[in-house]
Design an enzyme around this catalytic site. Structure first.
Site, PDB file in Angstrom:
ATOM      1  N   LYS A  34       0.826  -1.219   0.000  1.00 53.98           N
ATOM      2  CA  LYS A  34       0.000   0.000   0.000  1.00 53.98           C
ATOM      3  C   LYS A  34       0.849   1.254   0.000  1.00 53.98           C
ATOM      4  CE  LYS A  34      -3.697  -2.514   2.345  1.00 53.98           C
ATOM      5  NZ  LYS A  34      -4.319  -2.856   3.631  1.00 53.98           N
ATOM      6  N   GLN A  92      -3.661  -1.243  10.194  1.00 57.31           N
ATOM      7  CA  GLN A  92      -3.567  -2.592   9.638  1.00 57.31           C
ATOM      8  C   GLN A  92      -4.071  -3.607  10.654  1.00 57.31           C
ATOM      9  OE1 GLN A  92      -2.756  -3.416   6.506  1.00 57.31           O
ATOM     10  NE2 GLN A  92      -3.251  -5.537   7.007  1.00 57.31           N
ATOM     11  N   ASP A 111     -10.399   3.508   5.419  1.00 58.18           N
ATOM     12  CA  ASP A 111     -10.828   2.107   5.344  1.00 58.18           C
ATOM     13  C   ASP A 111     -12.340   1.971   5.483  1.00 58.18           C
ATOM     14  OD1 ASP A 111      -9.058   0.157   4.645  1.00 58.18           O
ATOM     15  OD2 ASP A 111      -8.265  -0.159   6.660  1.00 58.18           O
TER      16      ASP A 111
END
Length: 305
Positions: free
Chosen positions: A65, A109, A132
């Site tokens: 990413k 994460q 997200d």
């Protein structure tokens, strides 16, 4: 896992849905939006990734990413906390990133180490920086049909479906797996497009029959090969989000939740694993970061799809 026989081959293999090619085209649209933002704001959009511990898979995901962030010319930060990081320390880092004017997106994460509770941390992220799409506010806005930051994997899947099928209104779809990160937002996105959606999960009865009724089959369970070829309606469009690492003859292979070799004989179009959904998930994160940057500066974002 049932090992039923696949439907006999029809003579025509399903068309692969190329997520890599689609993500590259998407990246060009996103980068076209950067000059106007930078000219007005005097900076580039910024993404901060937070990783706790040294989980190898998480390291790979975060690395991919951030490499894409840098490739596209965005500002990136990487924060790695030790395995024994405290809940208080992690919350303090999130507070600092919320207050940082150069950061438009915060990526936590997952999964976190077992001693940490992800829920309070996700809720502590500024919803305007929640790239997200996991903050309850963004989830609620999505359910209400209001503008929101949308979870990355469902957003990428929706784009692949619309590219493949065009108008989704009136189509019968099934989402297998109802996680907060993937399944539930995917259902909301499909409903917003006018599809009729079945949400299936571990308690669903007669799952093969329900799958056979669907024109669109989306699977995100983490169970390799769960969906067999003879579960599918001929010509169905299949989006396989699952990815399980396994060793075959000493080599690592990535397997999806759909038995690909069987499904390709029946489906009309299908995402490969890898190369299907994964690249779109990363590009959706880039999209959300730039979108969040525009909104935080009070600017009207351009179309970037």
């Amino acid at each position: 896992m049932s090992m039923t026989q696949a439907t006999p081959a029809t003579g025509t293999l399903a068309r692969p849905i190329d997520g890599r090619a689609r993500s590259e085209a998407w990246s060009q649209r996103i980068m076209e939006a950067l000059p106007a933002f930078e000219a007005q704001s005097g900076r580039c959009p910024g993404l901060a990734a937070v990783l706790v511990g040294d989980d190898p898979a998480s390291e790979v995901y975060v690395g991919a990413k951030l490499r894409m962030t840098e490739k596209m010319g965005l500002h990136s930060l990487r924060h790695v906390l030790p395995q024994d990081a405290t809940q208080e320390g992690l919350m303090a880092l999130i507070a600092d990133l919320n207050a940082d004017p150069t950061i438009d997106g915060i990526l936590l994460q997952l999964p976190l180490p077992a001693h940490l509770d992800a829920g309070p941390v996700l809720r502590a992220i500024d919803p305007a920086k929640d790239v997200d799409g996991l903050h309850p506010l963004n989830a609620g806005l999505l359910a209400a049909g209001e503008p929101a930051l949308i979870s990355c994997t469902p957003l990428g899947c929706l784009m692949l479906l619309k590219d493949t099928l065009g108008d989704l209104s009136g189509r019968d779809a099934i989402m297998i797996g109802t996680s907060v990160m993937v399944g539930k937002p995917m259902v909301q996105l499909l409903l917003a497009e006018g599809a009729t959606v079945t949400a299936a999960h571990k308690f669903t009865r007669d799952l093969p029959e329900k799958v056979r009724a669907a024109e669109i089959v989306i699977v995100a369970t983490g169970r390799a090969g769960l969906v067999r070829g003879d579960w599918l309606r001929p010509g169905a469009t299949v989006i396989d989000i699952g990815m399980t690492r396994t060793q075959v003859e000493g080599k690592t292979r990535l397997l999806g939740d759909v038995a690909y070799d069987e499904a390709v004989e029946v489906a009309g179009a299908i995402t490969p694993v890898p190369g299907g959904v994964g690249p779109m998930t990363i590009m959706a994160l880039m999209h959300n970061t730039v979108l969040a940057a525009y909104r935080r500066e009070g600017m009207t974002p351009p179309a970037m799809g």
